[in-house]
Design a protein around this motif. Structure first.
Motif, PDB file in Angstrom:
ATOM      1  N   LYS A 376       0.825  -1.217   0.000  1.00  0.00           N
ATOM      2  CA  LYS A 376       0.000   0.000   0.000  1.00  0.00           C
ATOM      3  C   LYS A 376       0.860   1.269   0.000  1.00  0.00           C
ATOM      4  O   LYS A 376       0.519   2.261   0.638  1.00  0.00           O
ATOM      5  N   GLY A 377       1.995   1.219  -0.678  1.00  0.00           N
ATOM      6  CA  GLY A 377       2.847   2.400  -0.775  1.00  0.00           C
ATOM      7  C   GLY A 377       3.791   2.597   0.400  1.00  0.00           C
ATOM      8  O   GLY A 377       4.509   3.590   0.457  1.00  0.00           O
ATOM      9  N   ALA A 378       3.814   1.651   1.353  1.00  0.00           N
ATOM     10  CA  ALA A 378       4.652   1.792   2.546  1.00  0.00           C
ATOM     11  C   ALA A 378       6.120   1.516   2.233  1.00  0.00           C
ATOM     12  O   ALA A 378       6.448   0.815   1.273  1.00  0.00           O
ATOM     13  N   THR A 379       7.000   2.059   3.080  1.00  0.00           N
ATOM     14  CA  THR A 379       8.420   1.721   3.045  1.00  0.00           C
ATOM     15  C   THR A 379       8.776   1.037   4.368  1.00  0.00           C
ATOM     16  O   THR A 379       8.102   1.254   5.384  1.00  0.00           O
ATOM     17  N   PHE A 380       9.857   0.244   4.369  1.00  0.00           N
ATOM     18  CA  PHE A 380      10.098  -0.651   5.501  1.00  0.00           C
ATOM     19  C   PHE A 380      11.436  -0.423   6.201  1.00  0.00           C
ATOM     20  O   PHE A 380      11.757  -1.140   7.139  1.00  0.00           O
ATOM     21  N   ASP A 381      12.206   0.576   5.762  1.00  0.00           N
ATOM     22  CA  ASP A 381      13.531   0.780   6.351  1.00  0.00           C
ATOM     23  C   ASP A 381      13.469   1.059   7.854  1.00  0.00           C
ATOM     24  O   ASP A 381      14.219   0.477   8.640  1.00  0.00           O
ATOM     25  N   GLU A 382      12.583   1.959   8.239  1.00  0.00           N
ATOM     26  CA  GLU A 382      12.485   2.328   9.658  1.00  0.00           C
ATOM     27  C   GLU A 382      12.063   1.136  10.503  1.00  0.00           C
ATOM     28  O   GLU A 382      12.637   0.872  11.566  1.00  0.00           O
ATOM     29  N   LEU A 383      11.074   0.399  10.048  1.00  0.00           N
ATOM     30  CA  LEU A 383      10.592  -0.776  10.772  1.00  0.00           C
ATOM     31  C   LEU A 383      11.711  -1.787  10.964  1.00  0.00           C
ATOM     32  O   LEU A 383      11.939  -2.282  12.078  1.00  0.00           O
ATOM     33  N   VAL A 384      12.426  -2.109   9.891  1.00  0.00           N
ATOM     34  CA  VAL A 384      13.489  -3.112   9.969  1.00  0.00           C
ATOM     35  C   VAL A 384      14.630  -2.620  10.845  1.00  0.00           C
ATOM     36  O   VAL A 384      15.150  -3.368  11.686  1.00  0.00           O
ATOM     37  N   ALA A 385      15.027  -1.362  10.690  1.00  0.00           N
ATOM     38  CA  ALA A 385      16.137  -0.825  11.481  1.00  0.00           C
ATOM     39  C   ALA A 385      15.837  -0.899  12.977  1.00  0.00           C
ATOM     40  O   ALA A 385      16.710  -1.253  13.783  1.00  0.00           O
ATOM     41  N   ARG A 386      14.594  -0.592  13.345  1.00  0.00           N
ATOM     42  CA  ARG A 386      14.233  -0.583  14.765  1.00  0.00           C
ATOM     43  C   ARG A 386      14.066  -1.995  15.334  1.00  0.00           C
ATOM     44  O   ARG A 386      14.193  -2.190  16.543  1.00  0.00           O
ATOM     45  N   SER A 387      13.756  -2.960  14.480  1.00  0.00           N
ATOM     46  CA  SER A 387      13.436  -4.313  14.956  1.00  0.00           C
ATOM     47  C   SER A 387      14.555  -5.315  14.712  1.00  0.00           C
ATOM     48  O   SER A 387      14.452  -6.469  15.142  1.00  0.00           O
ATOM     49  N   ALA A 388      15.638  -4.902  14.042  1.00  0.00           N
ATOM     50  CA  ALA A 388      16.680  -5.836  13.592  1.00  0.00           C
ATOM     51  C   ALA A 388      17.251  -6.674  14.729  1.00  0.00           C
ATOM     52  O   ALA A 388      17.505  -7.878  14.573  1.00  0.00           O
ATOM     53  N   GLY A 389      17.454  -6.051  15.896  1.00  0.00           N
ATOM     54  CA  GLY A 389      18.075  -6.749  17.019  1.00  0.00           C
ATOM     55  C   GLY A 389      17.240  -7.880  17.587  1.00  0.00           C
ATOM     56  O   GLY A 389      17.758  -8.714  18.348  1.00  0.00           O
ATOM     57  N   ARG A 390      15.961  -7.952  17.221  1.00  0.00           N
ATOM     58  CA  ARG A 390      15.077  -8.997  17.753  1.00  0.00           C
ATOM     59  C   ARG A 390      14.914 -10.181  16.793  1.00  0.00           C
ATOM     60  O   ARG A 390      14.268 -11.166  17.133  1.00  0.00           O
ATOM     61  N   LEU A 391      15.458 -10.049  15.586  1.00  0.00           N
ATOM     62  CA  LEU A 391      15.144 -11.023  14.538  1.00  0.00           C
ATOM     63  C   LEU A 391      16.125 -12.189  14.504  1.00  0.00           C
ATOM     64  O   LEU A 391      17.321 -12.011  14.277  1.00  0.00           O
ATOM     65  N   ARG A 392      15.604 -13.391  14.722  1.00  0.00           N
ATOM     66  CA  ARG A 392      16.371 -14.623  14.513  1.00  0.00           C
ATOM     67  C   ARG A 392      16.406 -14.950  13.019  1.00  0.00           C
ATOM     68  O   ARG A 392      17.384 -15.451  12.495  1.00  0.00           O
ATOM     69  N   GLY A 393      15.299 -14.700  12.347  1.00  0.00           N
ATOM     70  CA  GLY A 393      15.190 -14.966  10.925  1.00  0.00           C
ATOM     71  C   GLY A 393      13.900 -14.374  10.397  1.00  0.00           C
ATOM     72  O   GLY A 393      13.032 -13.938  11.168  1.00  0.00           O
ATOM     73  N   VAL A 394      13.770 -14.341   9.075  1.00  0.00           N
ATOM     74  CA  VAL A 394      12.585 -13.764   8.437  1.00  0.00           C
ATOM     75  C   VAL A 394      12.151 -14.664   7.292  1.00  0.00           C
ATOM     76  O   VAL A 394      12.984 -15.150   6.517  1.00  0.00           O
ATOM     77  N   VAL A 395      10.830 -14.882   7.187  1.00  0.00           N
ATOM     78  CA  VAL A 395      10.249 -15.595   6.052  1.00  0.00           C
ATOM     79  C   VAL A 395       9.326 -14.612   5.342  1.00  0.00           C
ATOM     80  O   VAL A 395       8.419 -14.046   5.961  1.00  0.00           O
ATOM     81  N   LEU A 396       9.570 -14.408   4.049  1.00  0.00           N
ATOM     82  CA  LEU A 396       8.811 -13.420   3.282  1.00  0.00           C
ATOM     83  C   LEU A 396       7.837 -14.087   2.322  1.00  0.00           C
ATOM     84  O   LEU A 396       8.197 -15.053   1.630  1.00  0.00           O
ATOM     85  N   ILE A 397       6.609 -13.559   2.301  1.00  0.00           N
ATOM     86  CA  ILE A 397       5.570 -14.033   1.385  1.00  0.00           C
ATOM     87  C   ILE A 397       4.934 -12.812   0.724  1.00  0.00           C
ATOM     88  O   ILE A 397       5.135 -11.676   1.160  1.00  0.00           O
ATOM     89  N   GLY A 398       4.155 -13.035  -0.337  1.00  0.00           N
ATOM     90  CA  GLY A 398       3.313 -11.973  -0.871  1.00  0.00           C
ATOM     91  C   GLY A 398       3.923 -11.159  -1.997  1.00  0.00           C
ATOM     92  O   GLY A 398       5.118 -11.235  -2.297  1.00  0.00           O
ATOM     93  N   ALA A 399       3.071 -10.339  -2.584  1.00  0.00           N
ATOM     94  CA  ALA A 399       3.404  -9.636  -3.817  1.00  0.00           C
ATOM     95  C   ALA A 399       4.536  -8.616  -3.648  1.00  0.00           C
ATOM     96  O   ALA A 399       5.372  -8.458  -4.536  1.00  0.00           O
ATOM     97  N   ASP A 400       4.583  -7.914  -2.508  1.00  0.00           N
ATOM     98  CA  ASP A 400       5.551  -6.835  -2.333  1.00  0.00           C
ATOM     99  C   ASP A 400       6.685  -7.212  -1.378  1.00  0.00           C
ATOM    100  O   ASP A 400       7.318  -6.342  -0.773  1.00  0.00           O
TER     101      ASP A 400
END
Length: 478
Positions: A376-400
């Motif tokens: 929906k036109g969103a960007t994800f840099d801020e979200l990822v930067a703030r949450s990076a320290g909590r992530l063991r791994g990421v699974v991505l699905i979907g069109a965007d």
């Protein structure tokens, strides 16, 4: 048709823009009041034709496939909240000096028109995220105080039903979207809260400033309290800009220790330093953090906002505690699905934007994150930067999903990423299996997509259901 009550609808020519959940009831109500109603609708599908036939049987005129032209003689337009302000119909109305109301404005104007029915004050909630949960918490607290109430507006009972039905209410807990507020110029709440502000629906509003301005309308004319989020300065700015009644107070809520005229948290206790005798030196205990379900940080903030509105309405501390204890959140909102092999699986499919996803991610220490969908036109840099320290791994699905993958590469390059190149509904089972492979005991596998669902699923509920089913299948094979 100015800002006052319309007492005589007989023969008024009203155009209703859009069929659907708000348009059809509005058309029926206005027709029943004696107005000459014309419904215009962009679509001309089978569902629209079915709704049109039912309205035409009552004597309502319906024009399908033509939502752009203002019918001749129109004195008022009542619109479905989702119709964008720049549509030709509204531009034509503006040129002709014809007012445009939403369903909320119509309900507000119709209060007090049912003989013998008390006029219930409105306690209003808006914000980018948490509106529904906070409104439901508020309704639960009001019920715990013995008041006749309902959660209405963007959820639950329709506002028109609440205002015009036979059920008498003492007070209404009203959830309002930015769309609804845009079309509700004369709404004046008893008290209102803006929970938070983050970019959302900018395609509809045109800019962040316009979006914030529409959210801020909820404070206009407040009588007792404008409730804002201490951690989100933009909400306090909206209070400062609002034109309120004499004596109305700004009340903050915070996850930290509250100052005077605030509610907050001290040693695991929700406390009130706003609605007490000596707020400079004393505080009132309301409930324990453990009374909030679930006790994730953003949900505690929701509880504090609901408590502030309840206290503004004069409710005792015990009602806040009892109401929060009685509250059960809707499905797909930080819902714990199961533990499998020491890993918790949590469904927050309702996290359809980055702001909601960030709040969800902040609730857990070590996460395998399932994300992606329609951005929906969103960007994800801020979200990822703030949450990076909590992530063991990421699974991505979907069109965007590529947008999130690129943000991860920039801000969390060491986090392993599984990119599932598929948008069929079966992708969720594979996503859960891949997440289980990445997770370690003590981790949380969190579905918080930060995106809308319509590329793969009918809605976020179906997406959450698919996640829960995949987790059950995983558990069966464990």
């Amino acid at each position: 048709m100015g800002s006052g009550q319309v007492t005589d609808w007989q023969g008024k020519h009203v155009t209703v823009a859009g069929l659907g959940v708000s348009g059809v009831p509005a058309a029926k109500v206005l027709h029943g009041l004696g107005a000459r109603v014309t419904v215009v609708n962009d679509g001309d599908d089978a569902r629209a034709r079915e709704q049109a036939a039912a309205l035409e049987a009552l004597g309502v005129t319906v024009r399908l496939g033509d939502g752009a032209t203002l019918p001749e003689g129109t004195e008022l337009v009542v619109t479905a909240p989702g119709w964008q302000p720049d549509k030709p119909l509204f531009l034509a109305a503006e040129r002709a000096g014809v007012p445009v109301w939403g369903d909320v404005e119509l309900a507000w104007r119709l209060r007090g028109t049912v003989p013998g029915k008390p006029v219930a004050p409105w306690l209003c909630v808006t914000g980018t995220n948490g509106k529904t949960t906070t409104t439901q918490m508020l309704a639960s607290i009001l019920r715990a105080a013995g008041l006749r109430t309902a959660a209405v507006g963007n959820i639950g009972v329709s506002l028109l039903d609440a205002v015009l039905g036979e059920e008498p209410y003492d007070v209404l807990a009203v959830e309002l979207s930015s769309y609804q507020l845009h079309w509700a110029p004369s709404l004046r709440a008893h008290s209102a809260a803006v929970l938070n502000l983050a970019p959302d629906h900018l395609d509809w509003h045109g800019s962040m400033e316009a979006y914030a301005r529409d959210k801020g309308r909820v404070y206009e004319g407040n009588q007792v309290a404008c409730v804002y989020n201490v951690a989100d300065k933009a909400t306090e700015d909206l209070v400062r800009e609002a034109d309120v009644e004499e004596g109305c107070r700004a009340i903050g809520f915070t996850l930290g220790t509250p100052g005077p005229s605030q509610l907050g948290v001290v040693d695991g206790i929700l406390v009130d330093r706003a609605f007490v005798e000596n707020r400079r030196e004393s505080a009132q205990e309301l409930a324990e953090v453990s009374d909030v379900n679930p006790p994730a940080p953003h949900n505690i903030a929701n509880a504090l906002a609901a408590a502030a509105l309840a206290r503004a309405f004069g409710l005792p501390p015990q009602a806040v505690r009892d109401g929060l204890r009685a509250f059960t959140p809707d499905a797909h909102r930080i819902a714990h699905v199961a533990d499998v092999n020491g890993v918790a699986y949590v469904d927050d499919s309702k996290a359809t934007n980055t702001h909601a996803a960030e709040a969800s991610l902040a609730a857990y220490g070590s996460i395998v994150w399932i994300a992606g969908g329609l951005a929906k036109g969103a960007t994800f840099d801020e979200l990822v930067a703030r949450s990076a320290g909590r992530l063991r791994g990421v699974v991505l699905i979907g069109a965007d999903r590529a947008l999130i993958r690129e943000a991860l590469a920039r801000h969390a390059p060491e986090v392993p990423v599984v990119d599932l190149d598929r948008t069929d509904t079966g992708a969720m089972l594979q996503a859960v299996q891949e997440a289980a492979r990445l997770a370690q005991p003590g981790d949380t596998v969190l579905l918080a997509p930060a995106c809308a669902s319509m590329d793969m699923f009918a809605n976020y509920n179906k997406r959450g259901d698919a996640f829960a089913e995949a987790v059950r299948e995983l558990g069966a094979g464990a």
